[in-house]
Design a protein around this motif. Structure first.
Motif, mmCIF file in Angstrom:
data_model
loop_
_atom_site.group_PDB
_atom_site.id
_atom_site.type_symbol
_atom_site.label_atom_id
_atom_site.label_comp_id
_atom_site.label_asym_id
_atom_site.label_seq_id
_atom_site.Cartn_x
_atom_site.Cartn_y
_atom_site.Cartn_z
ATOM 1 N N LEU A 33 0.843 -1.181 0.000
ATOM 2 C CA LEU A 33 0.000 0.000 0.000
ATOM 3 C C LEU A 33 0.885 1.241 0.000
ATOM 4 C CD1 LEU A 33 -2.592 -0.968 2.782
ATOM 5 C CD2 LEU A 33 -3.078 -0.813 0.326
ATOM 6 N N ILE A 34 0.380 2.317 -0.566
ATOM 7 C CA ILE A 34 1.087 3.590 -0.503
ATOM 8 C C ILE A 34 1.208 3.999 0.961
ATOM 9 C CG2 ILE A 34 0.973 6.033 -1.140
ATOM 10 C CD1 ILE A 34 -0.681 5.145 -3.589
ATOM 11 N N ALA A 35 2.374 4.466 1.365
ATOM 12 C CA ALA A 35 2.596 4.867 2.753
ATOM 13 C C ALA A 35 1.591 5.928 3.171
ATOM 14 C CB ALA A 35 4.025 5.392 2.921
ATOM 15 N N GLY A 36 1.120 5.814 4.432
ATOM 16 C CA GLY A 36 0.155 6.782 4.947
ATOM 17 C C GLY A 36 -0.662 6.183 6.076
ATOM 18 N N THR A 37 -1.702 6.902 6.480
ATOM 19 C CA THR A 37 -2.581 6.485 7.570
ATOM 20 C C THR A 37 -3.858 5.880 7.006
ATOM 21 O OG1 THR A 37 -1.709 8.199 9.040
ATOM 22 C CG2 THR A 37 -3.851 7.268 9.605
ATOM 23 N N TYR A 38 -4.238 4.718 7.542
ATOM 24 C CA TYR A 38 -5.360 3.951 6.999
ATOM 25 C C TYR A 38 -6.344 3.545 8.096
ATOM 26 C CZ TYR A 38 -2.792 3.274 2.609
ATOM 27 O OH TYR A 38 -2.135 3.465 1.414
ATOM 28 N N SER A 39 -7.528 3.139 7.643
ATOM 29 C CA SER A 39 -8.524 2.494 8.485
ATOM 30 C C SER A 39 -8.890 1.166 7.834
ATOM 31 C CB SER A 39 -9.768 3.378 8.623
ATOM 32 O OG SER A 39 -10.782 2.727 9.367
ATOM 33 N N ALA A 42 0.785 5.652 18.706
ATOM 34 C CA ALA A 42 0.891 4.223 18.409
ATOM 35 C C ALA A 42 2.262 3.883 17.840
ATOM 36 C CB ALA A 42 -0.214 3.812 17.433
ATOM 37 N N SER A 43 2.772 4.721 16.944
ATOM 38 C CA SER A 43 4.088 4.491 16.352
ATOM 39 C C SER A 43 5.193 4.635 17.393
ATOM 40 C CB SER A 43 4.326 5.467 15.189
ATOM 41 O OG SER A 43 3.404 5.241 14.139
ATOM 42 N N ALA A 44 5.075 5.644 18.272
ATOM 43 C CA ALA A 44 6.103 5.888 19.285
ATOM 44 C C ALA A 44 6.200 4.736 20.276
ATOM 45 C CB ALA A 44 5.805 7.194 20.021
ATOM 46 N N PHE A 45 5.058 4.095 20.612
ATOM 47 C CA PHE A 45 5.039 3.032 21.619
ATOM 48 C C PHE A 45 5.354 1.651 21.050
ATOM 49 C CE2 PHE A 45 1.792 5.737 24.100
ATOM 50 C CZ PHE A 45 2.818 6.390 24.769
ATOM 51 N N ARG A 46 5.352 1.521 19.709
ATOM 52 C CA ARG A 46 5.551 0.205 19.114
ATOM 53 C C ARG A 46 6.906 -0.366 19.519
ATOM 54 N NH1 ARG A 46 5.483 1.254 13.635
ATOM 55 N NH2 ARG A 46 3.221 1.421 13.797
ATOM 56 N N PRO A 104 -13.831 -0.234 13.118
ATOM 57 C CA PRO A 104 -12.587 -0.392 12.353
ATOM 58 C C PRO A 104 -11.339 -0.136 13.191
ATOM 59 C CG PRO A 104 -13.569 1.734 11.891
ATOM 60 C CD PRO A 104 -14.559 0.993 12.750
ATOM 61 N N MET A 105 -10.206 -0.620 12.664
ATOM 62 C CA MET A 105 -8.895 -0.418 13.261
ATOM 63 C C MET A 105 -8.133 0.585 12.405
ATOM 64 S SD MET A 105 -7.249 -2.096 15.863
ATOM 65 C CE MET A 105 -7.508 -3.872 15.748
ATOM 66 N N ARG A 106 -7.334 1.409 13.030
ATOM 67 C CA ARG A 106 -6.502 2.345 12.279
ATOM 68 C C ARG A 106 -5.044 1.908 12.361
ATOM 69 N NH1 ARG A 106 -7.520 7.444 16.233
ATOM 70 N NH2 ARG A 106 -9.617 6.729 15.842
ATOM 71 N N PHE A 107 -4.288 2.220 11.311
ATOM 72 C CA PHE A 107 -2.859 1.912 11.313
ATOM 73 C C PHE A 107 -2.137 2.885 10.395
ATOM 74 C CE2 PHE A 107 -4.592 -0.540 7.813
ATOM 75 C CZ PHE A 107 -3.633 -0.465 6.810
ATOM 76 N N THR A 108 -0.847 3.072 10.663
ATOM 77 C CA THR A 108 -0.005 3.924 9.834
ATOM 78 C C THR A 108 1.094 3.080 9.222
ATOM 79 O OG1 THR A 108 -0.432 5.899 11.151
ATOM 80 C CG2 THR A 108 1.541 5.912 9.806
ATOM 81 N N LEU A 109 1.306 3.239 7.930
ATOM 82 C CA LEU A 109 2.278 2.457 7.181
ATOM 83 C C LEU A 109 3.367 3.382 6.668
ATOM 84 C CD1 LEU A 109 2.718 -0.465 6.161
ATOM 85 C CD2 LEU A 109 1.492 0.177 4.079
ATOM 86 N N GLY A 110 4.618 3.091 7.021
ATOM 87 C CA GLY A 110 5.742 3.883 6.539
ATOM 88 C C GLY A 110 6.338 3.287 5.278
ATOM 89 N N GLU A 111 7.046 4.100 4.520
ATOM 90 C CA GLU A 111 7.681 3.617 3.302
ATOM 91 C C GLU A 111 8.719 2.554 3.644
ATOM 92 O OE1 GLU A 111 10.124 5.282 -0.627
ATOM 93 O OE2 GLU A 111 9.478 6.669 0.957
ATOM 94 N N GLY A 112 8.637 1.408 2.986
ATOM 95 C CA GLY A 112 9.556 0.304 3.226
ATOM 96 C C GLY A 112 9.281 -0.482 4.492
#
Length: 310
Positions: free
Chosen positions: A78-84, A223-227, A112-120
């Protein structure tokens, strides 16, 4: 009375509306893409479970519909970004050694669940289910000693006009209700007999924090900071017949992101020696606060919570 057997399910599957493949493979990422990891099968206490009949709607910078549940695992570029991601359909869970026989489960995770996807980046998304059964408490993906905390945060509204300079970092959360789940796959438990109190110190494996509802920039940053951080907390009991918990605190190494959960009013059952029982329990009206250094805080109440300490 039957006990409870619990497991974490990261359950989802393949395929854009135009079709899918029968065998999982690792896609080649293009520039600007990340990889969403969607396992379909979860194993707990030697038994494997599979989600059947679900469809998933993914919305964000790139939209997709996942419909094919025939594979054990799917990885979707998926293209990097924030999703549901929303789980839909007439879904059910089966044991892999008894196909066609439905296992009664309850969905615990936000939907729904939300998530953020970074490039790579490869980003797993986990949906958490509980399964009634006869046995001890077990949880995890491939392990039997994980746990979770889930519930809904009702954030306090801001009393008065929002500040303009600097702007309120938490403005998008004020007055809103947001479901969440914190999961971990394993935990180390240490009993401490402190004479007055009977303590169980818990140190978890790396946690995953997920929020439900519409995506927000602030919560995705948290969420990203605590992962990947561990979580430490103490369960306390006594021979008087009840137990309680210490404050639960999550903090990044820099101190920039903090999350406090005041669990002191959550009452626990204890064993014959006075030590807290490590079994799932429900809680309500727990105080919580998100804090970002120099950027203020957002406080609220957690309701409809469930906590499995291991």
């Amino acid at each position: 009375m039957q006990g409870l057997k619990w497991f974490v399910g990261a359950l989802a599957l393949l395929a854009l509306a135009c079709g899918g493949v029968s065998e999982p493979s690792t896609p080649v990422l293009r520039d600007g893409e990340g990889l969403l990891e969607l396992p379909l099968v979860s194993t707990s206490a030697g038994r494997s479970y599979k989600l059947v009949g679900a469809t998933f709607a993914i919305t964000g910078p790139q939209n997709a519909t996942l419909t094919d549940t025939s594979t054990d695992s799917v990885m979707l570029p998926l293209i990097a970004g924030t999703y549901s991601i929303q789980m839909n359909g007439d879904w059910h869970v089966e044991r892999t050694d008894a196909p066609g026989v439905t296992v009664p489960v309850t969905l615990v995770s936000p939907n729904p669940m939300r998530f953020t996807l970074g490039e790579g980046e490869t980003q797993p998304v986990r949906f958490l289910f509980k399964v009634p059964g006869d046995g001890t408490v077990n949880v995890g993906i491939g392990v039997d000693s994980g746990g979770w905390i889930s519930g809904t945060i009702q954030f306090d509204a801001y009393d008065g006009p929002l500040p303009a300079d600097p702007p309120d970092y938490f403005a998008e959360l004020r007055g809103k209700s947001v479901p969440f789940v914190i999961t971990f796959e394993s935990a180390t438990l240490t009993r401490v007999d402190d004479y007055w109190t009977k303590q169980v110190e818990v140190q978890t494996s790396p946690i995953t924090v997920q929020f439900g509802g519409a995506p927000t920039v602030v919560l995705q940053q948290f969420a990203s900071a605590f992962r990947g951080l561990p979580l430490s907390f103490t369960l306390m009991g006594s021979t008087q017949g009840s137990g309680w918990m210490s404050m639960m605190h999550i903090q990044t190494a820099s101190g920039g992101f903090n999350w406090d959960l005041d669990m002191s009013r959550a009452m626990l059952d204890v064993d014959a020696e006075g030590f807290p029982l490590l079994k799932p329990f429900s809680f309500n009206q727990v105080n919580t606060m998100l804090f970002r250094q120099y950027m203020g805080n957002a406080s609220g109440i957690v309701s409809n919570g469930t906590f499995a300490p291991r």
